[in-house]
Each structure stands twice: as C-alpha cells, then as structure tokens.
Write a protein that holds these residues in place. Structure first.
Motif, mmCIF file in Angstrom:
data_model
loop_
_atom_site.group_PDB
_atom_site.id
_atom_site.type_symbol
_atom_site.label_atom_id
_atom_site.label_comp_id
_atom_site.label_asym_id
_atom_site.label_seq_id
_atom_site.Cartn_x
_atom_site.Cartn_y
_atom_site.Cartn_z
ATOM 1 N N PRO A 20 -0.953 5.614 -5.865
ATOM 2 C CA PRO A 20 -1.216 4.844 -4.657
ATOM 3 C C PRO A 20 -0.823 3.554 -5.140
ATOM 4 N N TRP A 38 5.743 4.721 1.053
ATOM 5 C CA TRP A 38 5.355 6.020 0.831
ATOM 6 C C TRP A 38 5.565 6.610 -0.404
ATOM 7 N N ARG A 41 3.458 12.611 -1.702
ATOM 8 C CA ARG A 41 2.584 13.703 -0.729
ATOM 9 C C ARG A 41 3.522 13.428 0.451
ATOM 10 N N ILE A 48 -0.912 13.808 6.433
ATOM 11 C CA ILE A 48 -1.654 12.876 5.521
ATOM 12 C C ILE A 48 -2.589 12.108 6.348
ATOM 13 N N VAL A 49 -3.907 12.138 5.673
ATOM 14 C CA VAL A 49 -4.977 11.362 6.269
ATOM 15 C C VAL A 49 -5.445 10.088 5.371
ATOM 16 N N GLY A 50 -5.595 9.159 5.850
ATOM 17 C CA GLY A 50 -6.093 7.848 5.166
ATOM 18 C C GLY A 50 -6.633 7.043 6.115
ATOM 19 N N LYS A 51 -6.974 5.509 5.386
ATOM 20 C CA LYS A 51 -7.445 4.537 6.462
ATOM 21 C C LYS A 51 -6.712 3.411 6.003
ATOM 22 N N TRP A 52 -6.656 2.289 6.785
ATOM 23 C CA TRP A 52 -6.281 0.996 6.697
ATOM 24 C C TRP A 52 -7.102 0.042 7.536
ATOM 25 N N PRO A 56 -8.834 5.162 10.736
ATOM 26 C CA PRO A 56 -7.986 6.125 10.334
ATOM 27 C C PRO A 56 -6.524 6.230 10.721
ATOM 28 N N ASN A 57 -5.825 6.627 9.867
ATOM 29 C CA ASN A 57 -4.423 6.570 9.910
ATOM 30 C C ASN A 57 -3.953 8.162 9.546
ATOM 31 N N ILE A 58 -3.281 8.864 10.341
ATOM 32 C CA ILE A 58 -2.968 10.173 10.214
ATOM 33 C C ILE A 58 -1.386 10.393 10.382
#
Length: 462
Positions: A20, A38, A41, A48-52, A56-58
């Motif tokens: 990361p 990128w 993964r 791909i699930v994350g946060k900024w 939430p960012n999908i």
C-alpha cells in the motif's frame, strides 16, 4: 522444423504496487499520475473495499457488479464529487459533466447527429480528410513525427469537417498545441481536489491553463456567432450539423453551447486521437499484427465501394483498434457516488460511498482476460468478440451515460487507420518504452516519436 510461435507484445503500463502507498504516497502519486495508484489486488480481485478521508470506496471489477450499478440501478449512482471537481472547471455544463434535466435535454438534442444513418453519412468526409493527411505524412517519409501530435491534428480536422462543417476556422497547429496545454494543465488531479478542498481555493496547475482556456472559449464564441448570423440570414441553408442543433436547442444558453462544443473537442476528438496514436505504436511493436492489417487492407479495401462499409468489412483493422482501446482506454475511470444503500455480490454499498468502475483495471484484469497486458487483437475478431461479457469491455462507458459518439469514434478510427496504413508504416525507435500517464485521457507522456516510411498499397476500387 516448425517456426517458433510469435510471442505477443506486452504493452507498457505502470507496474502495480506490491505494498500500500499510504496516505502521503497516495496523495502524491494520484496527483502525478492517477493510474499509478493501483496495487496488484486491483488486477486480481472482483471487488476492492477501502476508505479515503472516511468515505467508503468500492472498486468494482466484476462485470455483473458493473451491470448492476451502471445499468440496472443507474438512478442510484450520480457523478462522484471528485470527478466533477476535476472536470467541471474544463467542461462546465457540457454533456460529460451535466446532470439532471440539463443533461437529458442536451443529450436529446444532440442524439440525431449520432444515429447510425447520420454517422455513416460522415464516412466519406472521414476518408477524404484521412487520405489528405496520409499524403502529407508521406511527403515526410524517412523523418520522425510525434504520433500523438499528428493524430490530434488529424482528428481535429475530421471533427471540424463533420460535426461543425469546417466552421471552426483556426490553424490546426495552434489548436493542437492549445489542446495539449489545456488538457495537460486543466485536466490534472490537484492535491486539493483529493482532499476535498472548497472550489474557491486556487488550483495552481489549473491556473497555468487559463490562457488555453481563454483561447478555446474565444474560438468557440466566434464560431457560434458566425453560425447564428448564418441561420438568421438563411434558416434553411445552415448545415444540419452538431453546431446548428446546439444553437437551435431551446433552453441552452450561449455558455452551455460553448461547454458542449468544448466537451466534444476534449472528450471526443482528444480521445480518438490518443487511441489512434496508441494503435500506431502497438503495431510498430508487433510485426505479425501489422502484417495482418496490411494484408487485409491490400486484399479487401480495393473491393469496397464506400467507406461506410469499412467498419464491418475490415475486421482485423477494427480488432486492432478495439484492442488498443482495451489496453489504453480513453476514459480510464467511471466514478459514481451511491445515493442510497445497495449491494453488489457480497459487498454492501452504503449511501454516500464512492463506487469506482475503472476500465483501466477491468481491461487488464487477470480474472477476465488471458494475458491481459499483451496486445492480442484476435480477441476482437468475429467469433471471439461475441464471447466477451458486455461489461468487461468499456471503452465508451455503459448504461444511460454511454458515450453518445461511440459509433462515430469507431468508424473514424477504422477509416483513419485504413487510410494511414494503406501506404505508410510507423516505427517507434526509442530505446525506452513510452511512459503511460493519465491526463483525463490515457496518453504517452511527452509525445510518441515515430519514424514514417512508405509502403506500396494495392489500388482502391473505382
């Protein structure tokens, strides 16, 4: 002894990150070149699930998820604020950034220009301008050209001849240079955009693009004024083109007409120019594929009587162009925000979440493609093309906001390639591959140096 099989060319691209980036690494990388953010993964997993910044960012790479969010439940997904912060300073209320009633009214007004029948009517002009351009390049055979710059000149000439009936009166070189400056400065991600800073805070990179912005706005304003005067003098004698439709559309202000013309210049002509340049580069690195295109042009093109046939009757030339669109998608991201909670597969999408559908990822995804980083045009030949999922190949987007000019761009690309490659070859001779960067479109950083040489084509019919 049989010959060794030809190995397909691996198209250059940023190497995915193995670890990361972290907050500051992401911020600086996304500001410099968004497609470098990128990790591995993103090219292997369906979601791909994350946060900024707490949001939430999908990332959706699964074709079924793409279909659900952008087609079946498209009303739940509006333009992502970050996308709008980047594009609206350039395009304002153009078709690409407008929403709601303005978007529906504009799209309805423009749609008649891009019906299949109307688009086919542009084919002779596309051929004429492409052949003239090829003749000009032939006169420079043996020398080097910037393929990226040259394709900008060609597609501008086609655009202004077809959609504006030669009414955008300006020097092509000045236009191409201003386009480069305009998109190179105005179209870059600013760190303040990523941090969600208010719009009134100045973006230094965009300030450098004000001169080119003023150039475009002035050029388009003069063009609109001339057309209005022509319509006033002779309502029935004005060309039935995009410009006339926009001027006659009820409810569009002068600035909104300007916005849409700039949108077609930036999002239309620029995207096709980049795709053509990448195609010439890819063919220069794949001799077997180039030979197959040349053989098709030499054997089939002389039998065709009208350029409107070329898109369907030149399957290898079309496949080469479509594979180039896969590897270097003109619009590398389709970003949305969820209005209400939703679900794709096993992933919950909360209201307010950012949903990222990235053609850059999907087109190179290991789950979806055999040797995804390699230039293999046969994927798009008849018999193979039909086996692809509709939602794993998104060069023009999908759903209600699919690119209105998709058929125009495909026809233009195939006709331009056929005219160029019928009597010319282009070779990339640099030791290092081009650096791939995102500046709204996916483009070669610093241009694309190509050596032009002549070849002897078969005569055309008639």
């Amino acid at each position: 002894m049989s010959a060794a099989p030809v190995r397909p060319f691996r198209a250059p691209a940023p190497v995915p990150n193995a670890i990361p980036l972290g907050f500051f690494g992401f911020l600086t990388t996304a500001s410099r070149n968004p497609i470098e953010i990128w990790g591995t993964r993103a090219f292997k997993e369906p979601y791909i699930v994350g946060k900024w910044l707490g949001v939430p960012n999908i990332v959706i790479n699964d074709p079924a998820g793409v279909r659900h969010c952008l087609v079946e439940n498209a009303k739940n997904y509006v333009m992502q604020p970050l996308r709008q912060r980047i594009l609206r300073p350039l395009l304002r209320d153009g078709l690409l950034t407008a929403e709601g009633a303005l978007w529906r009214r504009t799209r309805k007004a423009i749609a008649p220009v891009f019906t299949p029948r109307h688009t086919a009517g542009f084919s002779e002009t596309m051929q004429d301008r492409s052949e003239r351009f090829a003749d000009g390049l032939a006169a420079r055979a043996g020398g080097m050209v910037d393929g990226s710059h040259e394709m900008t000149l060609l597609t501008f000439d086609i655009l202004q001849a077809t959609l504006f009936t030669d009414d955008i009166a300006d020097d092509g070189e000045t236009f191409a240079r201003s386009t480069r400056d305009f998109l190179g400065s105005m179209g870059r991600v600013d760190p303040l955009d990523l941090l969600g800073a208010p719009a009134f805070l100045p973006r230094l990179r965009r300030m450098r693009g004000r001169k080119s912005m003023d150039y475009f706005r002035g050029l388009i304003a003069r063009t609109i004024t001339r057309r209005r005067e022509q319509i006033a003098r002779d309502p029935d004698g004005a060309p039935n083109d995009l410009l006339t439709l926009l001027v006659k559309t009820d409810g569009l202000s002068a600035s909104e007409i300007e916005d849409n013309i700039i949108t077609f210049i930036g999002a239309g002509h620029e995207t096709t120019a980049r795709s053509l340049a990448w195609t010439l580069y890819l063919l220069s690195q794949a001799p077997a594929e180039r030979a197959a295109v040349e053989a098709e042009l030499d054997t089939i093109l002389p039998t065709l009587s009208h350029p409107s046939e070329w898109l369907e009757r030149l399957p290898y030339t079309r496949a080469v162009f479509e594979e180039s669109l896969r590897l270097y998608p003109p619009a590398p991201s389709l970003n949305r925000t969820a209005l209400a909670p939703d679900r794709v597969g096993d992933v919950a999408i909360p209201a307010g979440a950012t949903v990222l559908v990235m053609p850059w990822l999907i087109h190179r995804h290991e789950m979806l493609w055999d040797r995804p980083d390699h230039f293999i045009p046969s994927r798009f030949l008849p018999g193979n093309r039909e086996a692809l999922d509709r939602y794993q190949y998104l060069p023009f987007g999908v759903g209600p906001r699919v690119c209105i000019g998709a058929s125009f761009a495909l026809m233009e690309g195939v006709i331009a390639l056929a005219c160029l490659l019928r009597g010319l070859r282009f070779d990339y001779e640099e030791a290092a591959p081009p650096e791939v960067v995102q500046r709204i479109t996916v483009q070669p950083n610093g241009g694309l140096p190509l050596r032009v040489s002549r070849r002897t084509p078969a005569p055309l019919a008639g």
